[in-house]
Every structure is written in structure tokens, then in C-alpha cells.
Design a protein around this motif. Structure first.
Motif: not given
Length: 257
Positions: A241-250
Motif C-alpha cells: 500500500t505504501r509503495k503503490d501510493f507513496g503518501f508518506l514520502k510527502d
């Protein structure tokens, strides 16, 4: 990747009666088998009492020893909070006990001023991350749920846990905040609440629940009575889920002072 089998224990608590609560919880835990982690409510041995001097134990006390005994005998981790006295101070202290009997602790950071918890207990200052079965776990206590800056996932944890005595009159906030914390931190979030009346006639209606990293409720029980429910969490799922969406990177960078 690992899966984590979790049992949540939604239960009544006998007011300020450590022996009775441990007896009842022993019966409940004996109904649980083949699980990696058991989660109990906040102040599981007494209920949410401000009579800290009356009920407090040291870390060598019966409730902590009971946790260790149950964890080692059942070969599972167990977590929940209880009233601890240390160096003349009182803490609402969460214990995360591993199957080998060792443990880590977290002192509740945000004390519930509406109930004057801050007048009876000392606040913690450090968030902890527990590494267990491949999961990075952040265990917190009740009122902490309302403070997203403290909770913000800068540690890349996979699972948030909130043990609570959250009253019925604010139970809508409980559900909304659990869901919000799971979404914004992109992690599994588990809230375990108690049920029944306490010694101050406050009613607790449970609504213990498990949410995935997108805020979907994955637990099935929705009772306002006692229950035990097991849920399996997938590390592969939360990682994907984190890889697909990547929201935590922002996410914003900040330091707490």
C-alpha cells in the motif's frame, strides 16, 4: 513477509479490583490460542481510576507478573496499560510483554485533563517502537489518539495500537479518529476499548476495531458487549500500500520540543 495474528479483548472491568480483573482476564485469555499478540484495554487491572495511590503497583507487582506469566505460558505477546508507582510518581504505563517474558514500556504522554488525570499521574515523554514478528509497532494509550503530531509516522511503523477506556458519550470521535490515524500514517490501526460502567458511573460501549492502511475497517465485531476477536495483519499488504501510493514520502518534516 510475515503475518501477525492479533486477538483483541473487549471486556468489562471491575472497579479498582486487581485480583478480580486478573481472574476474569485469565479466563478470557485461556480462550485464545494460536495467536501472536493479545491486546487488553487501558488500566486493565483497575479501570480508569484517579485513585493512583490506592491501586498502584511497582513493576514487580502482581499485574506485571501476571502479564509475564500469561505471555510466557501462552507463547504470545500481550499488551495493555496499568497503574505503576515509581520513585514516588504514578504512571499510566503500557507494557508490551514478549513471549519470552521480557518487556518494553510506554508511559501515557497525553494525560486526560478533563478527568484531572494530570493531577494524579506523571506524563511520559518518549514514544516507543516495538519490533516484533517483522512488524514495527507503535503502542499508545487512549487520549493520545487525539494528538496526530505525537503519533505522526516518522518511524515507518506498520501498526498503531491504542488501548483505551473511551466513554460512550464520545464514541463517535473514537471511531473517526482511529480511521483518520490509519489513513494519515498509512498503517494498520487497532483500538481496544472496554465496556460497562466504571466506579464513577461512566458508561463504556467498546467499539474496538481494526483498520488497514487505507482506513478500511477489517474487524467484523461491532458489539457493545464483551467479545474476543482475532484478526490477521499482513506486512506485505501494508508495505505494498505504501509503495503503490507513496503518501508518506510527502509528509512534513518537524521536531517536537
Amino acid at each position: 513477509m510475515e503475518n501477525l495474528s492479533v486477538a483483541i479483548i473487549q471486556t468489562k472491568l471491575k472497579w479498582e479490583d486487581i485480583d478480580e480483573n486478573l481472574f476474569r482476564l485469565t479466563e478470557k485469555l485461556n480462550q485464545v490460542s494460536d495467536t501472536d499478540l493479545i491486546i487488553l484495554p487501558e488500566m486493565f487491572s483497575t479501570g480508569f481510576t484517579m485513585n493512583a495511590k490506592l491501586v498502584a503497583e511497582r513493576e514487580s507487582g502482581k499485574a506485571v507478573n501476571w502479564l509475564i506469566k500469561m505471555a510466557t505460558s501462552k507463547k504470545t505477546a500481550i499488551t495493555g496499560s496499568l497503574v505503576i508507582e515509581e520513585n514516588g510518581n504514578y504512571y499510566n504505563r503500557l507494557f508490551f510483554v514478549f513471549p519470552n517474558g521480557k518487556y518494553k514500556t510506554y508511559d501515557k504522554k497525553h494525560l486526560f485533563t478533563l478527568a484531572k488525570e494530570h493531577e494524579h499521574y506523571s506524563a511520559g515523554s518518549e514514544k516507543i517502537i516495538v519490533n516484533y514478528k517483522g512488524f514495527k509497532i507503535c503502542p499508545l494509550v487512549c487520549y493520545d489518539l487525539r494528538f496526530p503530531v505525537w503519533i505522526r509516522n516518522v518511524e515507518e511503523y506498520d501498526l498503531l495500537i491504542f488501548v483505551a477506556n473511551w466513554p460512550n458519550k464520545r464514541v463517535k470521535a473514537w471511531g473517526a479518529l482511529l480511521k483518520a490515524r490509519s489513513i494519515e500514517n498509512m498503517c494498520y490501526t487497532i483500538g481496544v476499548n472496554r465496556v460497562g460502567l466504571d466506579g464513577n458511573d461512566h458508561l463504556y460501549s467498546g467499539h474496538s476495531a481494526v483498520y488497514d492502511a487505507l482506513g478500511e475497517k477489517i474487524s467484523k465485531e461491532n458489539k457493545e458487549t464483551e467479545f474476543i476477536e482475532k484478526v490477521t495483519l499482513s506486512l506485505e499488504s501494508v508495505t505494498k500500500t505504501r509503495k503503490d501510493f507513496g503518501f508518506l514520502k510527502d509528509r512534513d518534516a518537524f521536531n517536537l520540543i
